[in-house]
Scaffold this motif. Structure first.
Motif, mmCIF file in Angstrom:
data_model
loop_
_atom_site.group_PDB
_atom_site.id
_atom_site.type_symbol
_atom_site.label_atom_id
_atom_site.label_comp_id
_atom_site.label_asym_id
_atom_site.label_seq_id
_atom_site.Cartn_x
_atom_site.Cartn_y
_atom_site.Cartn_z
ATOM 1 N N ASP A 32 0.900 -1.285 0.135
ATOM 2 C CA ASP A 32 0.270 -0.041 -0.056
ATOM 3 C C ASP A 32 0.045 1.095 -0.090
ATOM 4 O OD1 ASP A 32 -2.423 1.552 0.521
ATOM 5 O OD2 ASP A 32 -2.460 1.178 2.128
ATOM 6 N N ASP A 33 1.197 2.320 -0.945
ATOM 7 C CA ASP A 33 1.325 2.977 -1.890
ATOM 8 C C ASP A 33 3.304 2.846 -0.563
ATOM 9 O OD1 ASP A 33 1.840 5.446 -1.766
ATOM 10 O OD2 ASP A 33 1.681 6.927 -0.186
ATOM 11 N N VAL A 34 4.143 1.751 -1.342
ATOM 12 C CA VAL A 34 5.099 1.807 -0.867
ATOM 13 C C VAL A 34 6.028 2.477 -2.361
ATOM 14 C CG1 VAL A 34 6.887 0.169 -1.404
ATOM 15 C CG2 VAL A 34 5.133 -0.203 -0.259
ATOM 16 N N SER A 35 7.552 3.376 -1.498
ATOM 17 C CA SER A 35 8.568 3.934 -1.430
ATOM 18 C C SER A 35 9.767 3.499 -1.859
ATOM 19 C CB SER A 35 8.348 5.586 -2.115
ATOM 20 O OG SER A 35 6.959 6.116 -3.082
ATOM 21 N N PHE A 36 10.871 3.635 -2.595
ATOM 22 C CA PHE A 36 11.611 3.144 -2.086
ATOM 23 C C PHE A 36 13.170 3.451 -3.284
ATOM 24 C CE2 PHE A 36 10.700 -1.046 -2.714
ATOM 25 C CZ PHE A 36 11.797 -1.723 -3.194
ATOM 26 N N ALA A 37 14.197 3.809 -3.059
ATOM 27 C CA ALA A 37 15.460 3.621 -4.347
ATOM 28 C C ALA A 37 16.367 3.027 -4.443
ATOM 29 C CB ALA A 37 15.861 5.126 -4.756
ATOM 30 N N LEU A 38 16.967 2.297 -4.896
ATOM 31 C CA LEU A 38 17.844 1.404 -4.949
ATOM 32 C C LEU A 38 19.634 1.541 -5.591
ATOM 33 C CD1 LEU A 38 19.529 -1.258 -4.173
ATOM 34 C CD2 LEU A 38 18.225 -2.668 -4.722
ATOM 35 N N ARG A 39 20.536 1.542 -5.026
ATOM 36 C CA ARG A 39 21.378 2.351 -5.500
ATOM 37 C C ARG A 39 22.177 0.636 -6.846
ATOM 38 N NH1 ARG A 39 25.031 5.890 -1.511
ATOM 39 N NH2 ARG A 39 23.648 4.276 -0.172
ATOM 40 N N GLU A 40 22.790 1.795 -7.607
ATOM 41 C CA GLU A 40 23.504 0.206 -7.982
ATOM 42 C C GLU A 40 24.631 -0.527 -7.762
ATOM 43 O OE1 GLU A 40 24.841 -1.321 -12.480
ATOM 44 O OE2 GLU A 40 24.577 1.293 -12.214
ATOM 45 N N GLY A 41 25.418 -1.366 -6.708
ATOM 46 C CA GLY A 41 26.243 -1.736 -6.418
ATOM 47 C C GLY A 41 26.029 -1.424 -4.953
ATOM 48 N N LYS A 42 24.488 -1.319 -4.601
ATOM 49 C CA LYS A 42 24.321 -2.121 -3.378
ATOM 50 C C LYS A 42 23.377 -2.252 -2.887
ATOM 51 C CE LYS A 42 26.774 2.326 -2.093
ATOM 52 N NZ LYS A 42 28.381 1.994 -1.389
ATOM 53 N N THR A 43 23.317 -2.795 -1.597
ATOM 54 C CA THR A 43 22.038 -3.975 -1.020
ATOM 55 C C THR A 43 21.085 -3.200 -0.011
ATOM 56 O OG1 THR A 43 23.606 -5.678 -0.843
ATOM 57 C CG2 THR A 43 21.540 -6.192 0.291
ATOM 58 N N LEU A 44 19.397 -3.119 -0.356
ATOM 59 C CA LEU A 44 18.967 -2.534 0.214
ATOM 60 C C LEU A 44 17.996 -3.164 0.877
ATOM 61 C CD1 LEU A 44 16.187 0.256 0.957
ATOM 62 C CD2 LEU A 44 15.384 -0.897 -0.987
ATOM 63 N N GLY A 45 17.720 -3.760 2.649
ATOM 64 C CA GLY A 45 16.636 -5.138 2.757
ATOM 65 C C GLY A 45 15.561 -4.487 3.123
ATOM 66 N N LEU A 46 14.914 -4.998 2.521
ATOM 67 C CA LEU A 46 13.469 -5.234 2.896
ATOM 68 C C LEU A 46 12.893 -5.932 4.068
ATOM 69 C CD1 LEU A 46 11.819 -5.004 -0.218
ATOM 70 C CD2 LEU A 46 12.358 -3.086 0.929
ATOM 71 N N VAL A 47 12.448 -6.050 5.537
ATOM 72 C CA VAL A 47 12.620 -5.812 6.821
ATOM 73 C C VAL A 47 10.853 -5.886 7.478
ATOM 74 C CG1 VAL A 47 13.044 -6.497 8.934
ATOM 75 C CG2 VAL A 47 14.952 -6.047 7.159
ATOM 76 N N GLY A 48 10.306 -7.385 7.728
ATOM 77 C CA GLY A 48 9.130 -7.197 8.439
ATOM 78 C C GLY A 48 8.446 -8.551 8.779
ATOM 79 N N GLU A 49 7.130 -8.363 9.748
ATOM 80 C CA GLU A 49 6.354 -10.123 9.489
ATOM 81 C C GLU A 49 6.086 -10.821 8.232
ATOM 82 O OE1 GLU A 49 4.276 -9.672 13.889
ATOM 83 O OE2 GLU A 49 4.757 -8.141 12.948
ATOM 84 N N SER A 50 5.740 -12.142 8.764
ATOM 85 C CA SER A 50 5.031 -12.313 7.684
ATOM 86 C C SER A 50 3.985 -11.908 7.523
ATOM 87 C CB SER A 50 4.609 -14.479 7.601
ATOM 88 O OG SER A 50 5.603 -15.007 8.041
ATOM 89 N N GLY A 51 3.677 -11.592 6.495
ATOM 90 C CA GLY A 51 2.221 -10.804 6.150
ATOM 91 C C GLY A 51 2.369 -9.914 5.692
ATOM 92 N N SER A 52 3.948 -8.356 5.781
ATOM 93 C CA SER A 52 3.796 -7.578 5.721
ATOM 94 C C SER A 52 3.816 -6.946 3.992
ATOM 95 C CB SER A 52 5.048 -6.938 6.459
ATOM 96 O OG SER A 52 6.270 -7.820 5.785
ATOM 97 N N GLY A 53 4.173 -8.031 2.935
ATOM 98 C CA GLY A 53 4.488 -7.514 2.168
ATOM 99 C C GLY A 53 5.510 -7.741 0.734
ATOM 100 N N LYS A 54 6.187 -8.247 1.845
ATOM 101 C CA LYS A 54 7.990 -8.050 1.306
ATOM 102 C C LYS A 54 7.993 -9.649 0.069
ATOM 103 C CE LYS A 54 9.851 -10.177 5.160
ATOM 104 N NZ LYS A 54 8.482 -10.935 5.796
#
Length: 332
Positions: A32-54
């Motif tokens: 629901d209305d998720v925004s983020f950016a990921l730069r080249e060569g980097k690692t972005l972690g998406l964290v949350g409980e089960s059912g959070s939409g990851k």
């Protein structure tokens, strides 16, 4: 430098059916209305409980699921509504490594066939040329030549995941979505796979979107972390900022639950009230979705106004009424 991946206001809703006629009565807002950016060569972690939409976010990026709304930019190009015939090139640049390696591998194919299939589909390679490429990839991920004609069931979970990693590398991707890549593995094997992923990132200049619920693994692997709750991002910052100075009550609770190996540095664990399933899964914006479980002293607006994700410090975003945004002067 422009980000390699940019997600703007992404939404994914699933219909909820009910009644005698099985009609659509509502929708489940998985993302629901998720925004983020990921730069080249980097690692972005998406964290949350089960059912959070990851995982749903990851599948939308690969277009394994069609987004309900929003925009997905890859290397500056809008890929949100690409036609199927235009997705073939994208499949070569964005790959996914799955949580359960055994389930993601075709049990009727040999290791050589599994890793070589993408080479045939995307580059038309077969025969001795394809075999040489496959053997090179197997060597890169720590598999032996003698494994070429074996089947997935003959391998351990860690070796099966190495097969999956080699398959993903076959088409020389720039971005890999890692969906809980070590959660199904023994602890001793997890470290080996994580070290392999880091070595491959350095060797091939890969960019990772790392989906996980294990904060210890996320701290080890990621440059930035985004915390998800009920399909919404509630906090984003660099990894060490998240772990040393979390601001959202949900993030604070998750951090407090991490076991502390030093007995002289024990911290008080924050216990969340209720379960994720008791929260408003079909939230319509009538207040903060985390409010029913929040341990902090709430404001009146917590129950009535949906908080926006705003910058509360430089490069630190939080969606919480307790943390007002910084002024333009402070940003500059």
């Amino acid at each position: 430098m422009s980000p390699l991946l940019e997600v703007n206001n992404l939404q994914k809703h699933f219909p909820v059916r009910g009644g005698l006629l099985n009609r659509i009565v509502s929708d489940f807002r998985a993302v629901d209305d998720v925004s983020f950016a990921l730069r080249e060569g980097k690692t972005l972690g998406l964290v949350g409980e089960s059912g959070s939409g990851k995982t749903t976010i990851g599948k939308c990026i690969l277009r394994l699921l069609e987004p309900t709304a929003g925009q997905i930019l890859y290397d500056g190009a809008d890929i949100t509504h690409l036609k199927q015939r235009d997705l073939r090139r994208l499949r070569g640049e964005i790959q996914m490594i799955y949580q359960a390696p055994a389930a993601s591998l075709n049990g009727r194919m040999t290791v050589g066939g599994i890793i070589g299939e993408p080479l045939w589909i995307h580059e038309g390679l077969k025969g001795d040329v394809a075999r040489e490429r496959v053997l090179e990839l197997m060597n890169v991920v720590g598999l032996k030549e003698e494994h070429y004609y074996r089947y997935p069931h003959e391998f351990s979970g860690g070796q099966q995941q190495r097969i999956g990693i080699a398959r993903a590398l076959a088409v020389q991707p720039r971005l890999i979505v890692l969906d809980e890549p070590t959660s199904a593995l023994d602890v001793s094997v997890q470290a080996q796979i994580l070290n392999l992923l880091q070595d491959l990132q350095d060797q091939f200049d890969l960019t990772y979107l790392f989906i996980s619920h294990d904060l210890g693994v996320v701290r080890y692997m990621c440059d930035e972390v985004a915390l998800l709750y009920l399909g919404k991002i509630v906090e984003v910052a660099e990894t060490e900022v998240i772990f040393e100075a979390p601001k959202h009550p949900y993030t604070q609770a998750l951090i407090s639950a991490i076991p502390e190996p030093d007995p002289d540095m024990q911290r008080e664990e924050i216990i969340l009230r209720g379960e994720l399933s008791s929260s408003p899964l079909m939230h319509r914006g009538g207040g903060c979705p985390f409010a029913p479980r929040c341990h902090a002293e709430k404001l009146a607006t917590c129950e009535t106004v949906l908080p926006s994700l705003v910058e509360v410090e430089r490069q630190h975003q939080v969606a919480c009424h307790l943390h007002p945004p910084i002024s333009i002067a402070e940003v500059h």
